[in-house]
Design a protein around this motif. Structure first.
Motif, mmCIF file in Angstrom:
data_model
loop_
_atom_site.group_PDB
_atom_site.id
_atom_site.type_symbol
_atom_site.label_atom_id
_atom_site.label_comp_id
_atom_site.label_asym_id
_atom_site.label_seq_id
_atom_site.Cartn_x
_atom_site.Cartn_y
_atom_site.Cartn_z
ATOM 1 N N GLU A 223 1.041 -1.016 0.128
ATOM 2 C CA GLU A 223 -0.192 0.322 -0.041
ATOM 3 C C GLU A 223 0.319 1.416 -0.110
ATOM 4 N N VAL A 224 2.128 1.706 1.068
ATOM 5 C CA VAL A 224 2.338 2.651 0.790
ATOM 6 C C VAL A 224 3.293 2.779 -0.605
ATOM 7 N N LYS A 225 3.679 1.306 -1.137
ATOM 8 C CA LYS A 225 4.688 1.662 -2.889
ATOM 9 C C LYS A 225 3.946 1.962 -3.560
ATOM 10 N N THR A 226 2.033 1.457 -3.311
ATOM 11 C CA THR A 226 1.161 2.331 -4.616
ATOM 12 C C THR A 226 1.235 3.971 -3.999
ATOM 13 N N ALA A 227 0.699 4.237 -3.276
ATOM 14 C CA ALA A 227 1.191 5.446 -2.616
ATOM 15 C C ALA A 227 1.480 6.351 -2.905
ATOM 16 N N LEU A 228 3.240 5.722 -3.206
ATOM 17 C CA LEU A 228 5.090 7.006 -3.411
ATOM 18 C C LEU A 228 4.533 6.597 -4.790
ATOM 19 N N GLN A 229 4.374 5.429 -5.594
ATOM 20 C CA GLN A 229 3.962 5.435 -7.038
ATOM 21 C C GLN A 229 3.185 6.865 -7.847
ATOM 22 N N GLU A 230 1.971 6.714 -6.700
ATOM 23 C CA GLU A 230 0.960 7.965 -7.680
ATOM 24 C C GLU A 230 1.529 9.387 -7.036
ATOM 25 N N LEU A 231 2.591 9.584 -6.334
ATOM 26 C CA LEU A 231 3.037 10.730 -6.309
ATOM 27 C C LEU A 231 3.760 11.238 -7.042
ATOM 28 N N GLY A 232 4.879 9.768 -7.900
ATOM 29 C CA GLY A 232 5.402 10.324 -8.620
ATOM 30 C C GLY A 232 6.895 9.622 -8.146
ATOM 31 N N VAL A 233 7.061 9.008 -6.601
ATOM 32 C CA VAL A 233 8.067 8.824 -5.946
ATOM 33 C C VAL A 233 8.892 7.705 -7.068
ATOM 34 N N HIS A 234 9.822 7.552 -7.523
ATOM 35 C CA HIS A 234 10.442 7.466 -8.529
ATOM 36 C C HIS A 234 11.167 5.925 -8.375
ATOM 37 N N GLY A 235 12.008 6.423 -6.630
ATOM 38 C CA GLY A 235 13.153 4.802 -6.326
ATOM 39 C C GLY A 235 12.484 5.290 -4.638
ATOM 40 N N LEU A 236 12.649 4.009 -3.835
ATOM 41 C CA LEU A 236 13.140 3.913 -2.998
ATOM 42 C C LEU A 236 13.776 3.037 -2.386
ATOM 43 N N THR A 237 14.122 2.772 -1.018
ATOM 44 C CA THR A 237 14.308 1.337 -0.709
ATOM 45 C C THR A 237 13.988 0.481 0.564
ATOM 46 N N VAL A 238 13.795 -0.029 1.234
ATOM 47 C CA VAL A 238 13.065 -1.141 1.534
ATOM 48 C C VAL A 238 13.941 -2.557 1.747
ATOM 49 N N THR A 239 14.077 -2.066 3.917
ATOM 50 C CA THR A 239 14.793 -3.291 4.332
ATOM 51 C C THR A 239 14.311 -3.435 5.889
ATOM 52 N N GLU A 240 14.186 -5.179 5.893
ATOM 53 C CA GLU A 240 13.331 -5.683 6.534
ATOM 54 C C GLU A 240 14.218 -5.066 8.126
ATOM 55 N N GLU B 277 12.586 4.085 2.945
ATOM 56 C CA GLU B 277 13.996 5.391 2.521
ATOM 57 C C GLU B 277 13.389 5.931 1.258
ATOM 58 N N VAL B 278 13.093 6.520 1.391
ATOM 59 C CA VAL B 278 13.056 7.451 -0.110
ATOM 60 C C VAL B 278 13.367 9.226 0.280
ATOM 61 N N VAL B 279 14.571 9.889 -0.728
ATOM 62 C CA VAL B 279 15.005 11.361 -1.127
ATOM 63 C C VAL B 279 14.260 11.923 -2.109
ATOM 64 N N VAL B 280 13.651 12.917 -1.341
ATOM 65 C CA VAL B 280 12.782 13.629 -1.724
ATOM 66 C C VAL B 280 13.164 14.843 -2.232
ATOM 67 N N ASP B 281 12.156 15.768 -2.995
ATOM 68 C CA ASP B 281 12.661 17.373 -2.786
ATOM 69 C C ASP B 281 12.081 17.852 -1.688
ATOM 70 N N ASN B 282 12.218 19.567 -0.922
ATOM 71 C CA ASN B 282 11.795 20.020 0.279
ATOM 72 C C ASN B 282 10.237 19.849 -0.054
#
Length: 112
Positions: free
Chosen positions: A15-32, A62-67
């Motif tokens: 659900e979080v990945k889908t929400a971020l994709q809808e905002l146009g976030v291009h990359g993220l890192t997931v760690t257990e 973790e995701v890096v985004v513009d301010n």
């Protein structure tokens, strides 16, 4: 730029990945991850034996985004991860000084 870090329940990751994709976030890192908050773990029963689970399984996103996008990203993560039950997780943001795309050498917002 901001580094947004979220600790959420593993089954809320999609659900979080889908929400971020809808905002146009291009990359993220997931760690257990595993840990505990106020709930201090929980008790489970396996084959009739009761045992204490001190560290609850989680995922760290973790995701890096513009301010300018940081508040919208935080809100989207919180909305997607919330179940209303204890242990939903935490989200925080930290300033990022420099980002470099290794492949091209691009720096700053172009590297996102």
């Amino acid at each position: 730029m901001k580094l947004i870090t979220a600790i959420v329940k593993p089954y809320r990751l999609d659900e979080v990945k889908t929400a971020l994709q809808e905002l146009g976030v291009h990359g993220l890192t997931v760690t257990e991850a595993s840990g505990y908050g106020r709930q201090r773990g929980h008790t489970e029963v396996y084959r009739g034996a009761e045992y204490q689970v001190d560290l609850v399984p989680k995922v760290r996103i973790e995701v890096v985004v513009d301010n300018a996008d940081s508040e919208a990203v935080i809100d989207a993560i919180v909305k997607a991860a919330r179940t209303g039950k204890i242990g939903d997780g935490k989200v925080w943001a930290l300033p990022v000084e420099t980002v470099v795309r290794v492949r091209t050498g691009e720096r700053g917002p172009d590297a996102l």
